[in-house]
Design a protein around this motif. Structure first.
Motif, PDB file in Angstrom:
ATOM      1  N   GLU A  66      41.056  35.102  38.128  1.00 32.01           N
ATOM      2  CA  GLU A  66      41.552  34.619  37.055  1.00 32.01           C
ATOM      3  C   GLU A  66      41.700  33.560  36.661  1.00 32.01           C
ATOM      4  OE1 GLU A  66      44.975  33.940  39.852  1.00 32.01           O
ATOM      5  OE2 GLU A  66      47.367  34.542  37.935  1.00 32.01           O
ATOM      6  N   GLU A  67      40.739  32.664  37.413  1.00 36.88           N
ATOM      7  CA  GLU A  67      40.633  31.687  36.482  1.00 36.88           C
ATOM      8  C   GLU A  67      39.572  31.492  36.380  1.00 36.88           C
ATOM      9  OE1 GLU A  67      40.330  28.575  40.123  1.00 36.88           O
ATOM     10  OE2 GLU A  67      42.918  29.179  40.376  1.00 36.88           O
ATOM     11  N   HIS A  68      38.214  31.826  35.843  1.00 37.10           N
ATOM     12  CA  HIS A  68      37.409  31.705  35.368  1.00 37.10           C
ATOM     13  C   HIS A  68      36.672  33.483  34.229  1.00 37.10           C
ATOM     14  CE1 HIS A  68      36.288  29.280  38.372  1.00 37.10           C
ATOM     15  NE2 HIS A  68      36.710  28.038  37.885  1.00 37.10           N
ATOM     16  N   MET A  69      37.099  34.317  34.720  1.00 38.24           N
ATOM     17  CA  MET A  69      36.734  35.666  33.742  1.00 38.24           C
ATOM     18  C   MET A  69      37.782  35.843  32.800  1.00 38.24           C
ATOM     19  SD  MET A  69      35.224  38.160  35.613  1.00 38.24           S
ATOM     20  CE  MET A  69      34.086  39.465  35.000  1.00 38.24           C
ATOM     21  N   VAL A  70      39.214  36.090  33.362  1.00 39.59           N
ATOM     22  CA  VAL A  70      40.448  36.262  32.095  1.00 39.59           C
ATOM     23  C   VAL A  70      39.930  35.043  31.057  1.00 39.59           C
ATOM     24  CG1 VAL A  70      42.426  36.300  31.841  1.00 39.59           C
ATOM     25  CG2 VAL A  70      41.785  36.940  33.921  1.00 39.59           C
ATOM     26  N   PRO A  71      40.176  33.465  30.944  1.00 41.95           N
ATOM     27  CA  PRO A  71      39.519  32.984  29.818  1.00 41.95           C
ATOM     28  C   PRO A  71      38.647  33.127  29.231  1.00 41.95           C
ATOM     29  CG  PRO A  71      40.115  31.078  31.587  1.00 41.95           C
ATOM     30  CD  PRO A  71      40.307  33.123  32.416  1.00 41.95           C
ATOM     31  N   VAL A  72      37.772  33.769  29.643  1.00 40.13           N
ATOM     32  CA  VAL A  72      36.530  34.520  28.963  1.00 40.13           C
ATOM     33  C   VAL A  72      36.493  35.875  28.377  1.00 40.13           C
ATOM     34  CG1 VAL A  72      33.988  35.298  29.018  1.00 40.13           C
ATOM     35  CG2 VAL A  72      34.701  32.828  29.693  1.00 40.13           C
ATOM     36  N   TYR A  73      37.477  36.823  29.307  1.00 37.87           N
ATOM     37  CA  TYR A  73      37.499  37.879  28.458  1.00 37.87           C
ATOM     38  C   TYR A  73      39.140  37.773  28.634  1.00 37.87           C
ATOM     39  CZ  TYR A  73      33.036  38.315  30.193  1.00 37.87           C
ATOM     40  OH  TYR A  73      31.125  38.516  30.090  1.00 37.87           O
ATOM     41  N   PRO A  74      40.153  37.473  27.536  1.00 37.89           N
ATOM     42  CA  PRO A  74      41.254  37.606  27.349  1.00 37.89           C
ATOM     43  C   PRO A  74      41.601  39.903  27.881  1.00 37.89           C
ATOM     44  CG  PRO A  74      40.666  36.275  25.959  1.00 37.89           C
ATOM     45  CD  PRO A  74      39.442  37.016  26.195  1.00 37.89           C
ATOM     46  N   LEU A  75      42.682  39.273  28.376  1.00 35.54           N
ATOM     47  CA  LEU A  75      43.643  40.789  28.632  1.00 35.54           C
ATOM     48  C   LEU A  75      44.061  40.960  27.372  1.00 35.54           C
ATOM     49  CD1 LEU A  75      44.405  40.019  32.443  1.00 35.54           C
ATOM     50  CD2 LEU A  75      42.191  41.135  31.757  1.00 35.54           C
ATOM     51  N   GLY A  76      44.173  42.390  26.853  1.00 34.09           N
ATOM     52  CA  GLY A  76      44.754  42.533  25.838  1.00 34.09           C
ATOM     53  C   GLY A  76      44.225  44.049  25.449  1.00 34.09           C
ATOM     54  N   ASP A  77      45.205  44.653  24.727  1.00 29.40           N
ATOM     55  CA  ASP A  77      44.528  45.715  24.227  1.00 29.40           C
ATOM     56  C   ASP A  77      44.051  45.058  22.248  1.00 29.40           C
ATOM     57  OD1 ASP A  77      46.606  47.138  25.477  1.00 29.40           O
ATOM     58  OD2 ASP A  77      47.884  47.342  23.938  1.00 29.40           O
ATOM     59  N   TYR A  78      42.876  45.696  22.428  1.00 23.40           N
ATOM     60  CA  TYR A  78      42.037  45.266  21.540  1.00 23.40           C
ATOM     61  C   TYR A  78      42.177  46.179  20.189  1.00 23.40           C
ATOM     62  CZ  TYR A  78      40.946  41.112  23.538  1.00 23.40           C
ATOM     63  OH  TYR A  78      41.119  39.921  24.559  1.00 23.40           O
ATOM     64  N   LYS A  79      41.992  47.650  20.420  1.00 25.18           N
ATOM     65  CA  LYS A  79      41.974  48.582  19.663  1.00 25.18           C
ATOM     66  C   LYS A  79      43.193  49.828  19.604  1.00 25.18           C
ATOM     67  CE  LYS A  79      40.979  50.434  15.671  1.00 25.18           C
ATOM     68  NZ  LYS A  79      39.492  50.960  15.559  1.00 25.18           N
ATOM     69  N   VAL A  80      44.483  50.064  19.324  1.00 29.80           N
ATOM     70  CA  VAL A  80      45.286  51.142  19.616  1.00 29.80           C
ATOM     71  C   VAL A  80      45.584  51.598  18.168  1.00 29.80           C
ATOM     72  CG1 VAL A  80      47.039  51.897  21.009  1.00 29.80           C
ATOM     73  CG2 VAL A  80      46.147  50.008  21.474  1.00 29.80           C
ATOM     74  N   SER A  81      44.955  52.542  17.866  1.00 30.54           N
ATOM     75  CA  SER A  81      45.201  53.046  16.519  1.00 30.54           C
ATOM     76  C   SER A  81      46.670  53.559  16.346  1.00 30.54           C
ATOM     77  CB  SER A  81      44.155  54.732  16.222  1.00 30.54           C
ATOM     78  OG  SER A  81      44.897  55.806  17.683  1.00 30.54           O
ATOM     79  N   PRO A  82      47.111  54.048  15.645  1.00 25.02           N
ATOM     80  CA  PRO A  82      48.335  54.277  15.551  1.00 25.02           C
ATOM     81  C   PRO A  82      48.726  55.683  15.902  1.00 25.02           C
ATOM     82  CG  PRO A  82      47.233  54.232  12.934  1.00 25.02           C
ATOM     83  CD  PRO A  82      46.233  53.551  14.022  1.00 25.02           C
ATOM     84  N   THR A  83      47.940  56.360  15.753  1.00 21.34           N
ATOM     85  CA  THR A  83      48.367  58.285  16.804  1.00 21.34           C
ATOM     86  C   THR A  83      48.594  57.994  17.724  1.00 21.34           C
ATOM     87  OG1 THR A  83      45.717  58.514  16.229  1.00 21.34           O
ATOM     88  CG2 THR A  83      47.583  60.105  15.617  1.00 21.34           C
ATOM     89  N   VAL A  84      47.443  57.200  18.125  1.00 21.47           N
ATOM     90  CA  VAL A  84      47.918  56.717  20.197  1.00 21.47           C
ATOM     91  C   VAL A  84      49.535  56.197  20.649  1.00 21.47           C
ATOM     92  CG1 VAL A  84      46.710  55.117  22.414  1.00 21.47           C
ATOM     93  CG2 VAL A  84      45.703  56.788  20.131  1.00 21.47           C
ATOM     94  N   ALA A  85      49.101  54.785  19.426  1.00 22.19           N
ATOM     95  CA  ALA A  85      50.977  54.051  19.575  1.00 22.19           C
ATOM     96  C   ALA A  85      51.951  54.867  19.769  1.00 22.19           C
ATOM     97  CB  ALA A  85      50.410  53.295  18.341  1.00 22.19           C
TER      98      ALA A  85
END
Ligand SMILES: Cc1ncc(C[n+]2csc(CCOP(=O)(O)OP(=O)(O)O)c2C)c(N)n1
Ligand code: SF4
Lengths: 375, 260
Positions: B236-255
């Motif tokens: 939580e404290e060290h990895m998440v800042p370097v590797y932010p959580l989130g959706d990086y690619k969601v194609s329109p059909t997937v959305a």
């Protein structure tokens, strides 16, 4: 089917397709590329799988995955590409899944050149990947034989759950000859019980080359070896020419064997009792046949397009019963029939002693002839 | 004396897709959680009989022992290529790879990138624990700047050893990738989100929508030299800042995908 004028690489590709190939994965490299190009057109036309991979590394692992489904699958490449595949080949051998790989060999080591060579004998015949395994290696000497052996390779691969190499030198891949293709075989509908195709109505299948316990790995090694022994018993193939009364026995495979045949014919016409044994299976090697010939022969001459890689296998077979001499051209040079004929003449008049350093002597002969500018 | 009538209800049980065997993972390692999430998704979707898993080289190399589906085991880094071979031959199967960060980002960078670029219809479960677990804690391409490992004993000096690679961000630039997200396994709320992402990724494949990958920030308490709880905190404290959580690619059909 009637004979047609076919280029080796394309003939091999079409033969594989007609043998029921389901999937092909490969990467372009000369002098093999026409094979891949043919696949790229024909396979999708037939509703089958063609994929140009990003590297030979990827290609062989795509083959590995497809082979785990029990599908008829192959790749093709040339020497540097095959080097890159060795890791995957070892895994495939360790997992005991069938596949076919065509190696259209070129000059090396390194990037070398694109001229025809037989320099991959060590790597292919004696298994270039790590661990104990025994691939089958078939060596065609004509376009027709390349077709026939390609068809055979799939049957052998599936029969023995083995890797089968079709080891063609660049000239077999590149030349055009009249040859006859087989009829299109129906695609197979049944898959082996071990295949990983989804565990529907059966316990799951696991295909892996891992045996963490050394005893288990040894059992696997033994199983592979037992299967190999069976292959050695059943599958040795070779062609014999003028061997009945031969005092000099020439041994050569692929294009070198083919050139040697015309040299043998000329020497015969001059009254020299010489014959040719052309191994078709480099693995399993025709060891027994050569050992038998050693009883009648005064001497052997191994002819290769490399620095004497099969030479050691012939020596092992002859087992000191007769001297084994050597003549080779390397780096992508194809020997002329006259060169081999000269070697036969030399042996007929001046046989080498039993344990002579024939490689050293051959290098000297090469050097002398070169400096004399005879070629 | 009367016994009170208690209504009993099972709220938690081993997924059918997970075998009833102890795993070889270290105590507190989140590989086990990731396995469970994948198994739950396979159960929910009812696809176990047509699923073929591809194990990779790393601590999850024996992954095939834990899932109740067909499995193969790939050479180090090559799982996406093997998965490609299987999926192309049996297009209506469900094929997933399960790979560590050494396997996927280092030696297997080529295979994963090209599988994504081709839009290969497979699902990739990518465990990022910022270290080589199996071989005893060496530096991975994902190791954080300054992080001590057995092969960066004074900490990763980015001048000499380069910078961490953000794989999800990289793969998201490829047109072939349909669904690429990063989640974390460091607490229950994030685990629930991870589960949802894994479900989406498998649905993407099931519906033939192309390449899907879920990166999971994970722990390796043993090689990080931490207790399991400290390790979760470190994520939580060290990895998440370097590797932010989130959706990086969601194609329109997937959305547009609706998951029941
Ligand atoms: C070709 C090859 N090179 C090296 C190794 C040794 N090796 C085994 S696992 C591993 C690292 C795995 O790390 P990662 O993918 O991060 O997975 P983790 O163990 O952390 O789950 C390495 C380098 C190998 N098996 N094969
Ligand atoms: S070494 Fe690390 S990644 Fe591997 S099982 Fe142990 S804690 Fe998990």
């Amino acid at each position: 089917m009637a004979k047609e004028l076919l280029k080796g690489n394309i003939a091999i590709a079409e033969a594989a397709i007609r043998a029921g190939l389901e999937a092909y994965f490969g990467y372009p490299i000369t002098p093999q590329t026409e094979l891949l190009e043919w696949m790229s057109k024909r396979m999708p036309e037939l509703g089958r799988i063609f994929l140009q991979a990003e590297s030979e590394l990827a290609a062989i692992n795509m083959v590995y995955g497809a082979a785990c489904t029990g599908a008829r699958v192959m790749s093709s490449s040339s020497s540097p590409g095959v080097s890159l595949m060795m890791e995957g080949l070892s895994y495939i051998a360790g997992t005991e899944v069938p596949m076919v790989l065509v190696d259209v060999m070129r000059g090396g080591p390194g990037l070398g050149n694109i001229a025809p060579s037989q320099g991959d004998y060590f790597q292919m015949v004696h298994g270039g990947g790590h661990g104990d395994y025994y691939p089958i290696a078939l060596a065609p000497a004509s376009v027709q034989e390349a077709i026939d052996l390609t068809v055979l390779s799939f049957d052998l691969a599936e029969k023995y759950r083995s890797i089968v190499f079709v080891l063609a030198d660049g000239s077999i891949g590149q030349m055009m000859e009249p040859a006859e293709l087989p009829e299109m075989r129906p695609m197979k509908k049944e898959y082996p019980a071990w295949a990983t195709r989804g565990a529907q109505g059966r316990p799951r299948n696991i295909l892996t080359s891992i045996y963490v316990d050394a005893e288990d790995e040894e059992q696997t090694n033994l199983r592979l070896l037992r299967r190999w022994k069976e292959i050695e018993t059943n599958e040795v193939r070779y062609r014999a020419y003028y061997l009945d009364d031969a005092e000099i026995v020439v041994v050569g495979f692929g294009t070198a064997g083919r050139v040697a045949l015309s040299a043998v014919r000329t020497a015969r016409a001059q009254g020299i009792p010489v014959g040719l044994l052309r191994p078709i299976t480099l693995r399993p090697f025709p060891t027994q046949q050569i050992r038998e010939l050693a009883k009648q022969a005064q001497s052997f001459l191994v002819v290769e397009m490399n620095g004497g890689q099969m030479l050691d296998d012939v020596r092992l077979a002859v087992a000191g019963q007769a001297p084994v001499d050597f003549y080779g051209r390397m780096g992508g040079v194809v020997p002329m029939s006259e060169e081999i004929e000269r070697e036969i003449q030399r042996l007929a008049h001046n046989p080498v002693p039993l344990y002579a350093d024939v490689r050293q002597a051959w290098m000297q002969r090469l050097l002398q002839t070169k400096t004399k500018g005879a070629w | 004396m009367t016994t009170p009538q208690v209504q009993r209800q099972i709220v938690y049980r081993r997924p059918k897709a997970l075998n009833d065997v102890p795993t070889h993972y270290c105590p507190g390692c989140t590989h086990g959680i990731a396995h469970r999430l994948v198994a739950e998704v396979l159960d929910e979707m009812g696809v176990i009989e047509k699923t073929i898993g591809v194990a990779s080289v790393g601590c999850s190399v024996f992954g095939y022992n834990y899932f109740e589906c067909d499995f193969v085991e790939a050479p180090h880094g090559r799982a996406p290529a093997m998965a490609t071979g299987i999926k192309r031959v049996i297009p209506d199967s469900i094929v997933f790879t399960y790979q560590g960060d050494g396997d996927l980002v280092s030696i297997g960078m080529g295979e994963i990138t090209h599988a994504a670029a081709r839009g290969e219809n497979i699902t990739v479960v990518f465990i990022n624990n910022a270290i080589y677990g199996m071989t005893g804690g060496q530096m991975a391409p994902t190791t954080l700047p300054g992080q001590k490992t057995t092969s960066s004993q004074n900490g990763r000096d980015v001048k000499r050893m380069g910078y961490p690679i953000r794989m999800s961000e990289m793969l998201a630039t490829l047109d072939g990738a349909s669904y690429v997200v990063r989640r974390s396994l460091h607490d229950p709320a994030n685990i629930r989100k991870a589960k949802k992402a894994i479900r989406t990724a498998f649905e993407v494949q099931h519906q033939g929508l192309g390449f899907s990958l879920v990166e999971l920030l994970s722990t390796c308490p043993i090689n990080w030299g931490m207790s399991p709880v400290e390790a979760l905190k470190w994520v939580e404290e060290h990895m998440v800042p370097v590797y932010p959580l989130g959706d990086y690619k969601v194609s329109p059909t997937v959305a547009a995908l609706r998951i029941r």
